[in-house]
Design a protein around this motif. Structure first.
Motif, mmCIF file in Angstrom:
data_model
loop_
_atom_site.group_PDB
_atom_site.id
_atom_site.type_symbol
_atom_site.label_atom_id
_atom_site.label_comp_id
_atom_site.label_asym_id
_atom_site.label_seq_id
_atom_site.Cartn_x
_atom_site.Cartn_y
_atom_site.Cartn_z
ATOM 1 N N ASN A 27 0.822 -1.210 0.000
ATOM 2 C CA ASN A 27 0.000 0.000 0.000
ATOM 3 C C ASN A 27 0.857 1.263 0.000
ATOM 4 O O ASN A 27 0.606 2.207 -0.761
ATOM 5 C CB ASN A 27 -0.918 -0.019 1.230
ATOM 6 N N PRO A 68 5.296 -2.272 -7.789
ATOM 7 C CA PRO A 68 5.399 -2.199 -6.323
ATOM 8 C C PRO A 68 6.152 -3.386 -5.725
ATOM 9 O O PRO A 68 6.954 -3.217 -4.798
ATOM 10 C CB PRO A 68 3.936 -2.165 -5.866
ATOM 11 N N THR A 106 2.814 0.728 -11.226
ATOM 12 C CA THR A 106 1.688 -0.105 -11.655
ATOM 13 C C THR A 106 2.148 -1.545 -11.824
ATOM 14 O O THR A 106 3.351 -1.841 -11.825
ATOM 15 C CB THR A 106 1.118 0.400 -12.990
ATOM 16 N N ARG A 160 2.682 1.932 -3.477
ATOM 17 C CA ARG A 160 1.865 2.464 -4.568
ATOM 18 C C ARG A 160 1.715 3.983 -4.460
ATOM 19 O O ARG A 160 1.643 4.679 -5.470
ATOM 20 C CB ARG A 160 0.481 1.807 -4.564
#
Length: 335
Positions: free
Chosen positions: A239, A279, A275, A242
């Motif tokens: 998380n 990550p 994308t 990104r």
């Protein structure tokens, strides 16, 4: 859950005991908010669906710090509630600023009630925290929390500014984390010591214990933001990557001077978002550049420093053991 005299409880037993003392008073405080804010608060704390409002580490530290200096945990419940309200003020605002859609395996407040409502609910919780302390007529306690909140907001401001910079240094990032996370955890311990009747010296040692523990907490949080199990953390995998957050392991890797660090710089600091598999590639590069191992080692060092500060406060033995168990839980947690 009360332990036999002189017997220390486990960290989980202490957290359960703390919730039993703090949650009724916290519910009363939230029930005293204006109706629209009360509804949002009940949702945020998980009271509508019975899920509960998180681990409550900070109020537990407040209660144990009061006992550590010879005071009574019940006498520090109001301080613990104030700390928990201030902490949740920051969570509500953080979720808005970070655009996070989930917290504690549930949709965040702003994603359910709207951005403006979430901000106002956070403001109401902070005002309630200071009202509680003001009613107790303890200027030192009021200043302790206000200073911590100012540090917290400055730390959050720095964290956000880092997103626009490509030259963030590790010392800057550590100072940001000290303010954003360490200050309030330090204040939680200091407030407990104040309410427990501790001397200025003991209050200072317990504040230092909390500040170092808070920085360790942030390091572990940053590690979980990259490598944590979504089923445990309640947040999507990678998380933080990104959103290209300049967390401590990331900044350590970016400044490592290694081939992996240079590749990470090219990937992480470009204009286009990460994308697909990028990550995961970034996470592998952070690990190869030493960012993960550095964060784990620094968290362990901070835990040791925190326990040294705790010993300097000459705490009561049972409370000391419980604070140590809680500190180890914080520094070694997986969610």
């Amino acid at each position: 859950m009360a332990a036999a005299p002189g017997t220390a409880r486990s960290a989980q037993e202490v957290l359960t005991w703390s919730r039993g003392l703090v949650e009724p008073a916290l519910r009363r405080a939230v029930d005293g908010l204006p109706e629209s804010m009360r509804r949002i608060g009940a949702y945020h704390f998980g009271w509508q669906d019975g899920r509960g409002g998180g681990k409550a580490i900070r109020p537990t530290l407040t209660l144990l710090a009061a006992e550590a200096v010879g005071g009574s945990a019940p006498d520090a419940v109001r301080a613990a509630v104030a700390v928990e309200l201030a902490h949740n003020f920051s969570l509500l605002h953080d979720d808005v600023m970070d655009g996070d859609l989930t917290r504690r395996h549930r949709p965040t407040v702003w994603s359910v009630f709207g951005t403006n409502a979430a901000i106002l609910a956070g403001d109401a919780m902070l005002a309630c925290a200071f009202e509680i302390l003001a009613e107790d007529h303890r200027p030192a306690a009021f200043r302790t929390l206000s200073t911590a909140v100012l540090d917290l907001t400055e730390g959050q401001s720095s964290d956000m500014s880092f997103e626009e910079r490509s030259d963030v240094t590790l010392p800057e990032c550590l100072e940001m984390a000290r303010r954003k996370t360490g200050a309030l955890i330090g204040a939680a311990c200091a407030l407990g010591a104040v309410y427990g009747g501790g001397t200025d010296a003991r209050v200072g040692h317990l504040r230092a214990f909390g500040e170092r523990l808070g920085l360790a907490f942030q390091l572990v949080d940053d590690l979980l933001g990259i490598w944590g199990d979504p089923a445990v953390t309640g947040k999507p995998v990678h998380n933080d990557l990104r959103s290209r957050k300049k967390s401590l392991p990331v900044v350590a890797a970016l400044g490592s001077g290694t081939p992996a660090g240079r590749e990470l710089t090219a990937l992480y600091l470009r204009a286009e978002p990460l994308t697909g598999d990028e990550p995961a590639r970034a996470a592998a590069l952070i690990e190869s550049a030493g960012g993960r191992s550095w964060a784990v080692e620094r968290a362990a060092e901070l835990l040791a420093e925190a326990l040294t500060a705790l010993d300097a406060a000459a705490p009561r033995p049972a409370a000391a053991e419980e604070l140590k168990a809680l500190a180890e839980l914080v520094a070694l947690r997986d969610h």
